[in-house]
Scaffold this active site. Sequence first.
Site, short mmCIF file in Angstrom:
data_model
loop_
_atom_site.label_atom_id
_atom_site.label_comp_id
_atom_site.label_asym_id
_atom_site.label_seq_id
_atom_site.Cartn_x
_atom_site.Cartn_y
_atom_site.Cartn_z
CB SER A 130 54.50 68.59 36.57
OG SER A 130 54.24 69.65 37.44
CE1 TYR A 143 54.77 65.11 40.92
CE2 TYR A 143 54.96 67.62 40.37
CZ TYR A 143 54.36 66.38 40.50
OH TYR A 143 53.34 66.49 39.62
N1 LIG Z 1 47.06 67.22 40.40
C1 LIG Z 1 48.06 68.19 40.07
O1 LIG Z 1 48.13 69.36 40.42
C2 LIG Z 1 49.04 67.73 38.97
C3 LIG Z 1 49.89 68.95 38.46
C4 LIG Z 1 50.76 68.44 37.59
C5 LIG Z 1 51.02 67.13 36.84
N2 LIG Z 1 50.23 66.08 37.58
C6 LIG Z 1 50.60 64.65 37.26
O2 LIG Z 1 49.50 64.33 36.71
C7 LIG Z 1 49.41 62.72 37.16
C8 LIG Z 1 48.14 62.20 37.67
O3 LIG Z 1 48.02 63.30 38.76
P1 LIG Z 1 46.60 63.13 39.81
O4 LIG Z 1 46.58 64.51 40.54
O5 LIG Z 1 45.50 62.76 39.03
O6 LIG Z 1 47.10 62.05 40.82
P2 LIG Z 1 45.98 61.00 41.82
O7 LIG Z 1 46.84 60.70 42.90
O8 LIG Z 1 44.74 61.48 41.70
O9 LIG Z 1 45.93 59.82 40.66
C9 LIG Z 1 47.21 59.15 40.37
C10 LIG Z 1 46.78 57.61 39.99
O10 LIG Z 1 48.01 56.92 39.95
C11 LIG Z 1 48.01 55.61 40.38
N3 LIG Z 1 49.15 55.29 40.83
C12 LIG Z 1 50.09 55.57 41.77
N4 LIG Z 1 51.29 55.05 41.70
C13 LIG Z 1 51.42 54.04 40.96
C14 LIG Z 1 52.21 52.93 40.30
N5 LIG Z 1 53.41 52.77 41.16
N6 LIG Z 1 51.76 52.23 39.29
C15 LIG Z 1 50.64 52.53 38.94
N7 LIG Z 1 49.61 53.39 39.21
C16 LIG Z 1 50.03 54.08 40.17
C17 LIG Z 1 47.20 55.94 41.68
O11 LIG Z 1 46.72 54.62 42.08
C18 LIG Z 1 46.17 56.97 40.94
O12 LIG Z 1 45.09 56.16 40.57
C19 LIG Z 1 50.59 62.60 38.12
O13 LIG Z 1 51.75 62.09 37.42
C20 LIG Z 1 50.86 63.75 38.43
O14 LIG Z 1 52.26 64.14 39.04
C21 LIG Z 1 49.16 66.42 38.61
#
Ligand SMILES: NC(=O)c1ccc[n+]([C@@H]2O[C@H](COP(=O)([O-])OP(=O)(O)OC[C@H]3O[C@@H](n4cnc5c(N)ncnc54)[C@H](O)[C@@H]3O)[C@@H](O)[C@H]2O)c1
Length: 239
Positions: A130, A143
């Site tokens: 991130s 985070y």
């Molecule tokens: N959305 C944002 O703005 C953003 C920005 C930067 C980085 N990220 C990173 O991108 C990744 C995905 O984020 P997103 O926004 O798509 O989130 P999201 O919540 O839409 O999806 C996350 C997925 O991870 C799964 N998950 C959660 N805990 C788990 C575990 N213990 N074991 C296996 N699966 C698990 C959930 O079931 C879900 O399907 C994350 O690592 C997040 O930190 C997101």
Amino acid sequence: MRLRDRVCIVTGGGSGIGLATVRRLAAEGAITVSLDIDAGSAPAAALSLACDVTDDAQVAHAFDEVVARFGRVDVAVVNAGIALEVPLLDTTPEQWSRVIGVNLTGAFHTARHAVRRMLPDGGALVFHASMSGLVATADEPAYCASKAGVIGLSRAIAVDYASHGIRSNCVCPGVVDTPMTRQQFAGHERFRDLVERAHPLSRFALPEEIAAASAFLASDDAAFVTGTELVVDGGYTAR
Ligand SMILES: NC(=O)c1ccc[n+]([C@@H]2O[C@H](COP(=O)([O-])OP(=O)(O)OC[C@H]3O[C@@H](n4cnc5c(N)ncnc54)[C@H](O)[C@@H]3O)[C@@H](O)[C@H]2O)c1
């Protein structure tokens, strides 16, 4: 079709960025496998396995199943993660452990089993870190720490396993419009507008825009790219 017949594992492939990544890799010809705590949540994947990345035994079992079925692992997109927007003084040790457990220790478990499977023929790891691993975003100390840790882990793997033909890189997204962030900003529309405008491109990313960066890093187009961070943040960290 840069990933034709490559076996690509995506953790957290059932939602948001992970789901878009499964779809993008499949569109590029990959055999995609989603490992998600929410079983059966990734219909786009060739195989969808229930797996909690915080549990090393479950990750090991899932990788065994993928190798039994498809023979190898070429790419691992280490994406599963959770958010926590709580200031330092209100963060409990349990909340800290949970965020580090999923985002960093989960990444360690996934990377370890992926690298072991990639040793014979090489491969590519793509971590979804991130921009919060590069710059501090407000009230997210656990985070931010977890994502800075992921960047360090990715660089260490890049250095240690380059001689085995294994590349390791991070994508560092700005805010992406996913279920995670919709939940974070629900009821805070003015704050959402402010954060959107903090990105010089004045909007949040689409999950597909992050998936496109990951597909590049997973592919041979990035054959000489390892140990780095591809920042996909609409200019946020450049300001
Ligand atoms: N959305 C944002 O703005 C953003 C920005 C930067 C980085 N990220 C990173 O991108 C990744 C995905 O984020 P997103 O926004 O798509 O989130 P999201 O919540 O839409 O999806 C996350 C997925 O991870 C799964 N998950 C959660 N805990 C788990 C575990 N213990 N074991 C296996 N699966 C698990 C959930 O079931 C879900 O399907 C994350 O690592 C997040 O930190 C997101």
